[in-house]
Enzyme design. Structure first.
Site, mmCIF file in Angstrom:
data_model
loop_
_atom_site.group_PDB
_atom_site.id
_atom_site.type_symbol
_atom_site.label_atom_id
_atom_site.label_comp_id
_atom_site.label_asym_id
_atom_site.label_seq_id
_atom_site.Cartn_x
_atom_site.Cartn_y
_atom_site.Cartn_z
ATOM 1 C CB CYS A 48 -0.913 0.018 1.230
ATOM 2 S SG CYS A 48 -1.908 -1.482 1.416
ATOM 3 N NE ARG A 81 -6.656 -4.082 1.387
ATOM 4 C CZ ARG A 81 -7.559 -5.025 1.580
ATOM 5 N NH1 ARG A 81 -8.825 -4.780 1.330
ATOM 6 N NH2 ARG A 81 -7.216 -6.211 2.045
ATOM 7 C CG LEU A 82 -1.389 -4.250 -4.404
ATOM 8 C CD1 LEU A 82 -2.159 -4.163 -5.709
ATOM 9 C CD2 LEU A 82 0.110 -4.301 -4.670
ATOM 10 C CG ASN A 116 3.740 0.205 2.393
ATOM 11 O OD1 ASN A 116 3.363 -0.704 1.671
ATOM 12 N ND2 ASN A 116 4.868 0.857 2.189
ATOM 13 N N GLY A 138 15.316 -12.479 -5.048
ATOM 14 C CA GLY A 138 16.484 -13.034 -4.373
ATOM 15 C C GLY A 138 17.324 -11.988 -3.680
#
Length: 632
Positions: free
Chosen positions: A2, A50-51, A75, A364
């Site tokens: 977010c 928001r995601l 977040n 990674g």
């Protein structure tokens, strides 16, 4: 994942305009395209974008605790939220949602600031306690998630996930900090102890800040640090098994999501290890993606293809070429501050590729810092051995003199490029490592500055901050101190900034399992010989992964996400390199000597010197100044 933003009045209580908070949070819409919210009360306002990743239909923010005492905007991801939820429920907490945000609220109410040590994950949040009338700002241990702050002329403190959130506030000054320019030219990014704009701060990784209405802003408090001071004991086989356990735990905890999930795959040890362990833990083929280059010598997609075939992943790849240079302005706007890690371009492209099919991607990142995987770690370890063997008078008097007159010889084979090594051996380990990490050496930077700018920065030197950090590190050896500096300075300022901005720009959540803090703490205690052995770094990691990956993947020379900027700036982008010295944005600052910049560009284009990183720095600085509209 977010975006958060807000305003808090310190030392007084004034009304907060909800529209102003909304503008700040809307500037972060790319971080959260799935929803938004604003909450205000006397002296405080919180905004959120928001995601949706977990509890897709629930967990709207700003979120109130069950008793309405606390409000949060958050977040990040808390990977152990289910375990914490069970513990807190046993202590009497009540929950209305199935996500991790409400768990932070309950943890704060149960444990106060001590809740931070119980959170496993990546996060930056602002939590307002209505009873205590204080704002609790916190950032995760390693700085995966960012938080910018700025005291304003009306007595308020504004904060946001990115600088662009603060830029939406009309009271923010847009005046450049000359010391940040010196830092930027040294490192290729503006480190977390500074900002390109005067007055703007970044909450350091592993710290929190408590703000109250009745007192001036308090300084950040460190709540976590990593120590290299103690060594783990035990048989190598046992330490290898323990490392593998941490790796598995880190990966499996990060494949929990209510949306499609995949992984970045470069074909190197780190991303290949993550994909191997994801494949082990998943019933379905892992979705992987990689980016190649139009310069064959720097293209590693064949290795990524091999790993994808080995684990039968659903793999996709694309190529980055110099004709995508036209989007450099878009790239600069993503970062707000000047950011010259050239791998940001392919990182953005691989994020775009991933976002076509997934919402979460594992990377990674982090193993090089935690387990000594950079070539500079190997060189530094061997240089330190030489420093111990050679008398100081010989190093300073003989090697230093030779190094000062030895040609730079960028064009020569690597074994003949001795200038940097000689000068490094002549000084301390801390100075040597700072020079190895810097992009543009002190003497070259100073030669570019206009006389007035040199007077403005005075005796400030960017490397001194890193040298002091290494000197005060909780460490036993020079390699320890180098890794500590990487984890505290390089990682949050460069690597994590790059991944956060490029992934969030396309609405993708990137997760870094190799930066699980338990894994990092374990690695910091490993004997040096299990980190660096001979000319190889990450020794124990490679031993642990032999059961999954072939030797030619584990032990091939490290290349990294190298972008062919040097070739591009001598070919299709040569005109851009020549234009730097006359750039209107740079010229208006009065910071640089235009004739000297022109000479640097011509030396690179002709092939006499490799100034590609410096030229890329100047290009990105130029575009950032245009984007910010700053005053020098």
């Amino acid at each position: 994942m977010c975006g958060i933003a807000g305003i808090f009045h310190c030392g007084t209580i004034k009304p907060v305009d909800p529209a102003r908070v909304e503008r700040m949070s809307n500037a972060l819409a790319h971080r959260g395209p799935d929803g938004s919210g604003v909450w205000t009360a006397p002296g405080v306002g919180l905004g959120h974008r928001r995601l949706s990743i977990i509890d897709l239909e629930g967990s709207p923010q700003p979120m109130h605790s069950a008793d309405q005492r606390a409000v949060i905007v958050f977040n990040g991801e808390i990977y152990n939220y289910r375990e914490l939820r069970r513990e807190l429920a046993g202590l009497g907490a009540q929950f209305r949602t199935d996500g991790d945000t409400e768990v932070i609220l309950a943890a704060w109410q149960q444990w106060g600031v001590e809740c931070l040590g119980r959170l496993h994950g990546m996060f930056a949040f602002a939590l307002y306690d209505r009873h205590k009338r204080e704002l609790f700002l916190a950032r995760d241990r390693l700085g995966v998630k960012p938080l910018f702050m700025a005291p304003l002329s009306d007595g308020s403190m504004a904060f946001a996930s990115e600088l662009k959130g603060l830029l939406a506030h009309p009271l923010l000054r847009r005046e450049a900090d000359p010391l940040a320019v010196e830092d930027y030219l040294a490192w290729g990014y503006v480190p977390d102890h500074r900002s390109i704009l005067k007055g703007v701060e970044k909450l350091p990784a592993g710290t929190y800040r408590l703000l109250r209405h009745d007192t001036p802003p308090a300084a950040p408090v460190r709540w976590w640090d990593v120590s290299f001071a103690d060594r783990r004991k035990g048989r190598t086989a046992d330490l290898e098994a323990e490392l593998l356990h941490h790796l598995r735990e880190a990966v499996t905890s990060r494949i929990v999501a209510d949306v499609p999930l995949g992984a970045f795959l470069s074909g190197g040890v780190d991303s290949s290890s993550v994909v191997a362990l994801m494949s082990e833990a998943s019933r379905d083929p892992v979705r992987t993606c990689s980016i190649g280059f139009d310069v064959a010598a720097l293209d590693e997609t064949s290795y990524a293809d091999q790993v994808a075939q080995l684990f039968a992943t659903d793999h996709r790849a694309r190529t980055v070429s110099s004709d995508q240079f036209g989007e450099i302005g878009t790239l600069a706007a993503m970062f707000d501050e000047p950011f010259a890690d050239a791998s940001a371009l392919p990182t953005w492209r691989v994020c775009q590729l991933a976002r076509e099919t997934v919402t979460v991607a594992l990377s990674g990142d982090g193993a090089d810092e935690a387990l000594a995987g950079y070539r500079r770690h190997v060189f530094h370890a061997h240089e330190e051995q030489a420093r111990l063997l050679l008398p100081r008078t010989f190093r300073e008097g003989v090697l230093g003199r030779i190094g000062s007159v030895y040609p730079k010889a960028d064009w020569a084979p690597r074994p003949l490029r001795l200038k940097t090594t000689l000068l490094s051996l002549a000084g301390s380990g801390e100075e040597g490592y700072a020079n190895a990490l810097s992009v543009t050496p002190t003497d070259l930077r100073r030669s570019l500055y206009a006389p007035g700018f040199r007077r403005e920065i005075g005796d400030y030197r960017a490397e001194d901050r890193l040298v002091a950090l290494m000197a005060g590190a909780p460490a036993r050896s020079s390699l320890d101190r180098a890794q500590y500096a990487d984890l505290k300075f390089w990682l949050p300022g460069d690597i994590l900034t790059k991944v956060d901005r490029t992934s969030m720009a396309v609405g993708l959540e990137a997760r870094e399992p190799l930066l699980d803090h338990r894994l990092v703490e374990f690695a910091a205690g490993l004997p040096e010989g299990l980190r660096v052995r001979g000319l190889q770094g990450k020794h124990l990691l490679k031993k642990a992964m032999r059961r999954y990956l072939p030797a030619h993947i584990l032990y091939r020379p490290k290349q990294g996400f190298v972008t062919p900027i040097a070739q591009w700036l001598r070919g299709p982008l040569a005109a851009e390199a020549r234009a730097i010295s006359t750039s209107a944005a740079l010229a208006r600052t009065g910071w640089f000597d235009a004739a000297r910049m022109s000479a640097v560009a011509e030396a690179h284009i002709s092939g006499r010197s490799d100034h590609s990183r410096l030229l890329w720095q100047m290009l990105m600085l130029d575009r950032s100044l245009r984007h910010l509209g700053v005053a020098s």
